[in-house]
Design a protein around this motif. Structure first.
Motif, mmCIF file in Angstrom:
data_model
loop_
_atom_site.group_PDB
_atom_site.id
_atom_site.type_symbol
_atom_site.label_atom_id
_atom_site.label_comp_id
_atom_site.label_asym_id
_atom_site.label_seq_id
_atom_site.Cartn_x
_atom_site.Cartn_y
_atom_site.Cartn_z
ATOM 1 N N GLU A 268 0.826 -1.208 0.000
ATOM 2 C CA GLU A 268 0.000 0.000 0.000
ATOM 3 C C GLU A 268 0.864 1.264 0.000
ATOM 4 N N MET A 269 1.990 1.210 0.676
ATOM 5 C CA MET A 269 2.893 2.364 0.755
ATOM 6 C C MET A 269 3.435 2.720 -0.629
ATOM 7 N N ILE A 270 3.934 1.705 -1.350
ATOM 8 C CA ILE A 270 4.459 1.968 -2.694
ATOM 9 C C ILE A 270 3.346 2.431 -3.618
ATOM 10 N N GLU A 271 2.161 1.844 -3.477
ATOM 11 C CA GLU A 271 1.019 2.292 -4.287
ATOM 12 C C GLU A 271 0.742 3.773 -4.040
ATOM 13 N N ASP A 272 0.757 4.186 -2.789
ATOM 14 C CA ASP A 272 0.483 5.590 -2.456
ATOM 15 C C ASP A 272 1.547 6.520 -3.038
ATOM 16 N N PHE A 273 2.804 6.119 -2.979
ATOM 17 C CA PHE A 273 3.878 6.954 -3.521
ATOM 18 C C PHE A 273 3.752 7.084 -5.038
ATOM 19 N N MET A 274 3.392 5.973 -5.693
ATOM 20 C CA MET A 274 3.255 6.013 -7.150
ATOM 21 C C MET A 274 2.043 6.848 -7.572
ATOM 22 N N VAL A 275 0.959 6.766 -6.808
ATOM 23 C CA VAL A 275 -0.213 7.604 -7.096
ATOM 24 C C VAL A 275 0.160 9.078 -6.974
ATOM 25 N N CYS A 276 0.959 9.413 -5.968
ATOM 26 C CA CYS A 276 1.432 10.798 -5.821
ATOM 27 C C CYS A 276 2.162 11.260 -7.081
ATOM 28 N N ALA A 277 3.058 10.407 -7.572
ATOM 29 C CA ALA A 277 3.823 10.768 -8.767
ATOM 30 C C ALA A 277 2.925 10.892 -9.986
ATOM 31 N N ASN A 278 2.000 9.948 -10.154
ATOM 32 C CA ASN A 278 1.097 9.991 -11.305
ATOM 33 C C ASN A 278 0.230 11.246 -11.298
ATOM 34 N N GLU A 279 -0.249 11.613 -10.117
ATOM 35 C CA GLU A 279 -1.062 12.826 -9.996
ATOM 36 C C GLU A 279 -0.210 14.070 -10.258
ATOM 37 N N SER A 280 0.996 14.082 -9.702
ATOM 38 C CA SER A 280 1.850 15.271 -9.804
ATOM 39 C C SER A 280 2.279 15.550 -11.239
ATOM 40 N N VAL A 281 2.688 14.515 -11.976
ATOM 41 C CA VAL A 281 3.137 14.751 -13.353
ATOM 42 C C VAL A 281 1.975 15.179 -14.240
ATOM 43 N N THR A 282 0.763 14.732 -13.900
ATOM 44 C CA THR A 282 -0.409 15.162 -14.675
ATOM 45 C C THR A 282 -0.675 16.647 -14.449
ATOM 46 N N LYS A 283 -0.646 17.066 -13.210
ATOM 47 C CA LYS A 283 -0.809 18.498 -12.914
ATOM 48 C C LYS A 283 0.283 19.316 -13.596
ATOM 49 N N TYR A 284 1.495 18.794 -13.563
ATOM 50 C CA TYR A 284 2.640 19.466 -14.189
ATOM 51 C C TYR A 284 2.389 19.660 -15.684
ATOM 52 N N ALA A 285 1.908 18.601 -16.367
ATOM 53 C CA ALA A 285 1.650 18.676 -17.806
ATOM 54 C C ALA A 285 0.507 19.637 -18.117
ATOM 55 N N VAL A 286 -0.524 19.626 -17.269
ATOM 56 C CA VAL A 286 -1.664 20.528 -17.479
ATOM 57 C C VAL A 286 -1.222 21.984 -17.333
ATOM 58 N N GLU A 287 -0.423 22.251 -16.313
ATOM 59 C CA GLU A 287 0.071 23.623 -16.103
ATOM 60 C C GLU A 287 0.937 24.095 -17.271
ATOM 61 N N LYS A 288 1.713 23.184 -17.837
ATOM 62 C CA LYS A 288 2.581 23.517 -18.966
ATOM 63 C C LYS A 288 1.821 23.502 -20.305
ATOM 64 N N LYS A 289 0.564 22.987 -20.274
ATOM 65 C CA LYS A 289 -0.299 22.899 -21.457
ATOM 66 C C LYS A 289 0.311 22.007 -22.545
ATOM 67 N N TYR A 290 0.908 20.899 -22.109
ATOM 68 C CA TYR A 290 1.453 19.937 -23.065
ATOM 69 C C TYR A 290 0.331 19.049 -23.606
ATOM 70 N N PRO A 291 0.462 18.567 -24.849
ATOM 71 C CA PRO A 291 -0.433 17.493 -25.298
ATOM 72 C C PRO A 291 -0.231 16.305 -24.347
ATOM 73 N N PHE A 292 -1.302 15.581 -24.036
ATOM 74 C CA PHE A 292 -1.171 14.595 -22.960
ATOM 75 C C PHE A 292 -2.219 13.502 -23.105
ATOM 76 N N ILE A 293 -1.964 12.372 -22.458
ATOM 77 C CA ILE A 293 -3.010 11.356 -22.317
ATOM 78 C C ILE A 293 -3.245 11.133 -20.829
ATOM 79 N N TYR A 294 -4.498 10.959 -20.474
ATOM 80 C CA TYR A 294 -4.900 10.820 -19.084
ATOM 81 C C TYR A 294 -5.425 9.402 -18.839
ATOM 82 N N ARG A 295 -5.300 8.977 -17.611
ATOM 83 C CA ARG A 295 -5.965 7.752 -17.175
ATOM 84 C C ARG A 295 -7.239 8.202 -16.486
ATOM 85 N N ILE A 296 -8.366 8.006 -17.152
ATOM 86 C CA ILE A 296 -9.624 8.530 -16.622
ATOM 87 C C ILE A 296 -10.516 7.399 -16.118
ATOM 88 N N HIS A 297 -11.406 7.759 -15.217
ATOM 89 C CA HIS A 297 -12.382 6.817 -14.675
ATOM 90 C C HIS A 297 -13.661 7.601 -14.449
#
Length: 710
Positions: free
Chosen positions: A448-477
């Motif tokens: 669970e700890m590693i899962e939480d750390f990886m979720v942090c990274a996945n969320e952070s890089v997505t915010k980073y890409a959105v702020e930079k307005k890069y073309p991107f693909i999202y994992r949506i649900h």
């Protein structure tokens, strides 16, 4: 004819229909049908119940009709009229041979007699029809394209071909069968369709049906998945080297001084992710370092094209089919301990409440100081392993990591993380790949700890890409459909699962709260299965709608580029638009942007195929595991109730059917409350009920497991 536990349904169906059609009055009692089938093929004398069951399944499906007065069986010739105009769609075929086509959120049912022998996945023209007893029924008018070209078949004693795919109702004929011998599994390619016969050429002989590993390999090949790499690709992968030249030094940050570690399953050989954690004045600084596959594999190279074709590594019971050759996946890309590696690092500042306050993303050079297994770390957390050979700094970091994990998990729950029970099986095999035990896959603190750390990274890089307005693909649900949640609420009452504060549109916070307050419910696992069935499937998209299940507005897959093409593609996007943007032309950037939708579609489609493949292998092996356990008894839990019986799940996650035909007396299905009740209502089978069952049937070829109540 020795069918060796195979019951070819297309053959049995042909026998039954021919007997009824050729009768003088086109009307035959079931007993006479059985007698004539045994006269044709003595094999069925030992399988009378299967013949009877199949006759009545044809009646249930509407292909045959049983007269009320005499009980005789005839062909169902009920007339119908066309509705609307002819349309096109992809047909799905179930194991009974019936078809389903979904168009514009409407699901059309097609009796097997009206499929024109279309196979699962074919593109067809169809016409909706009107009959008194069924809505949304259709018939296939034309097969536009056969999706599946290659099939795995078993060669029986007469050298006839029996397809592994039980949904397949074609008769296969080899143009030349001189190179095959009985009891072999072979891979064939259809070259021509003529009069419901598929004429084929031989691609390869897989091996004797009973040889170790042939069963799993057969499922892989039947899914049109190539397990091996071309020799030229292997050579290309083996030629890759790490060169820390001046350009790489200028592009990358040197993190080799940090106590970066990996934590993975004990059996893992490819390590995508590593991390380092330290405290700051305001909270924590978390470095998540991900293998930089995109440095070694260019998107449009032969290796990149092959990675897209595969889209993901496949993890099966006795093998891994990697997305990239082992020289890359287990070698130069993998974050192996004490070796210089290239990575992409997501450096995050978190406050004491676990909220990410700042993110930096950059290429790096790292050296993992330790490769931990989940078991080692969990034992350390539980004071069962002192990690005597590890430094105080690393052990302190593990304890700090546990502290941050607890904070992050509490935050996730508050934000709406839907923490469903994990029911993944852990299948234990011996040296001969024979299953010796099946248990629930453990999920401890380290996982669970590693899962939480990886979720942090996945969320952070997505915010980073959105702020930079890069073309991107999202994992949506996406948000669940309202009607499905309402159905869940009704079902949940039957297992005392509390669902307070209902409002629509439903939010992930509401569902998360339900799971928290019901954590001690004895039917929590069943509720998790039910709730999961209500959910939309997560997918890749170029338009962001958030991730409902995680309760996050921004999410992608960034942390597993060795085993997932989508993650590799995200890395490539950052290289093209950020880290080394001067090396890529505007034309290339536009081309990449325009292809992102196509990449999402490919990844989504292949993900479904791989999930089905992994499920089919597990189900086949479950059935094999139970072959020597006929008449054994188990405690099970009912998790689906239907008009034909109910499905149960054993404590080790194996699932099977209890048919209504095995219940003593007459039973009535109540669709409204989802129960199966005896006529006097003294016995009621409902969701979550614990039952004692006896194993009565298992077949690894059809992947069927059946129990009866004791």
């Amino acid at each position: 004819m020795n069918k060796d536990n195979y019951i070819p349904r297309n053959e049995l169906r042909k026998y039954i229909l021919d007997i009824v059609k050729n009768d003088k009055y086109n009307s035959v009692p079931a007993g006479i049908i059985l007698k004539k089938i045994i006269e044709i093929d003595q094999y069925y004398s030992a399988h009378k119940q299967i013949v009877y069951d199949y006759i009545f399944s044809l009646i249930d499906d509407g292909e045959l009709f049983q007269q009320n007065d005499s009980g005789k069986i005839s062909i169902n010739k009920q007339h119908y009229t066309f509705k609307g105009s002819e349309r096109e769609g992809i047909i799905a075929i179930n194991s009974a041979g019936n078809g389903f086509i979904t168009v514009d959120d409407t699901k059309y049912f097609i009796y097997r007699t009206n499929t024109k022998n279309a196979q699962n996945g074919d593109l067809v023209s169809f016409h909706e029809i009107s009959r008194a007893e069924k809505d949304n029924e259709a018939i296939v008018t034309k097969i536009i394209n056969h999706e599946k070209k290659c099939y795995v078949c078993w060669v029986n004693e007469a050298k006839n071909l029996v397809p592994d795919d039980i949904r397949c109702n074609l008769e296969f004929k080899l143009t030349d069968n001189s190179k095959v011998t009985p009891n072999e599994k072979i891979l064939i390619k259809v070259t021509e369709y003529k009069d419901n016969v598929a004429f084929c050429s031989l691609i390869s002989v897989i091996g004797n049906k009973d040889d170790i590993g042939v069963d799993v390999l057969s499922i892989v090949l039947d899914a049109n998945i190539e397990p091996d790499f071309d020799s030229e690709l292997l050579k290309e992968a083996e030629a890759k080297t790490i060169e820390v030249d001046e350009k790489q030094k200028s592009l990358r940050k040197d993190l080799t001084h940090l106590n970066i570690i990996t934590i993975d399953p004990a059996t893992s050989k490819d390590f995508d992710d590593a991390y380092y954690l330290e405290t700051t004045k305001t909270g924590y600084k978390l470095y998540v370092c991900i293998a930089d596959v995109s440095h070694f594999v260019q998107l449009n190279s032969d290796l990149g094209i092959e990675a897209l074709k595969r889209t993901s590594s496949i993890y099966l019971i006795d093998r891994v089919i990697p997305m990239l050759p082992h020289a890359l996946s287990n070698g130069i890309c993998s974050i192996n301990p004490n070796e210089i590696r290239f990575s992409l690092t997501c450096e995050m500042d978190l406050n004491k409440e676990g909220v990410i306050t700042n993110t930096k993303l950059y290429p790096s050079i790292i050296k993992s100081k330790r490769r931990f297994s989940y078991d080692e770390v969990n034992d350390f957390f539980n004071n069962k392993n002192e990690l005597k050979n590890d430094t105080k700094e690393i052990k302190d970091m593990l304890l700090l990591s546990k502290q941050l994990h607890i904070i992050l998990r509490e935050l996730k729950i508050r934000l709406g993380y839907i923490n469903l029970s994990s029911n993944e099986p852990n299948i234990i095999v011996n040296n001969q790949n024979k299953i010796i035990d099946i248990v629930k896959k453990p999920s401890g603190t380290a996982q669970e700890m590693i899962e939480d750390f990886m979720v942090c990274a996945n969320e952070s890089v997505t915010k980073y890409a959105v702020e930079k307005k890069y073309p991107f693909i999202y994992r949506i649900h996406e948000t669940p459909v309202e009607e499905k949640i309402k159905d869940f609420i009704l079902e949940a009452k039957s297992i005392s699962f509390l669902t307070p504060e209902v409002s629509f549109p439903i939010t992930s916070k509401i569902l998360s709260k339900w799971l928290v307050i019901n954590k001690e419910n004895e039917n929590f696992d069943i509720a998790s299965i039910m709730l999961l069935r209500c959910m939309a499937k997560a997918k890749y998209a170029i338009e962001n709608v958030g991730h409902f299940g995680l309760g996050l507005k921004y999410y992608t897959h960034f942390t597993s580029p060795i085993r997932r093409f989508a993650d590799f593609l995200i890395h490539h996007i950052f290289w093209v638009f950020d880290f080394d943007k001067e090396s890529y032309s505007d034309e290339y950037k536009d081309l990449l942007n325009n292809k992102l939708l196509e990449y999402c579609k490919d990844c989504n489609e292949k993900e479904i195929i791989i999930q089905h493949l992994e499920r089919d292998v597990n189900n086949m092996k479950f059935a094999e595991f139970l072959e020597d356990k006929i008449f054994s008894t188990y405690t099970a839990t009912i998790y689906v109730v239907a008009s034909f019986g109910f499905f149960v799940q054993l404590n080790n996650t194996i699932q099977g059917l209890v048919s209504i035909k095995t219940l003593e007396g007459n039973y009535i299905y109540n669709e409204k409350n989802g129960t199966l009740s005896s006529e006097d209502n003294k016995i009621v089978y409902s969701l979550g009920k614990k039952v004692n069952v006896q194993l009565i049937y298992t077949n690894k070829e059809t992947r069927r497991i059946e129990f009866k109540i004791i």
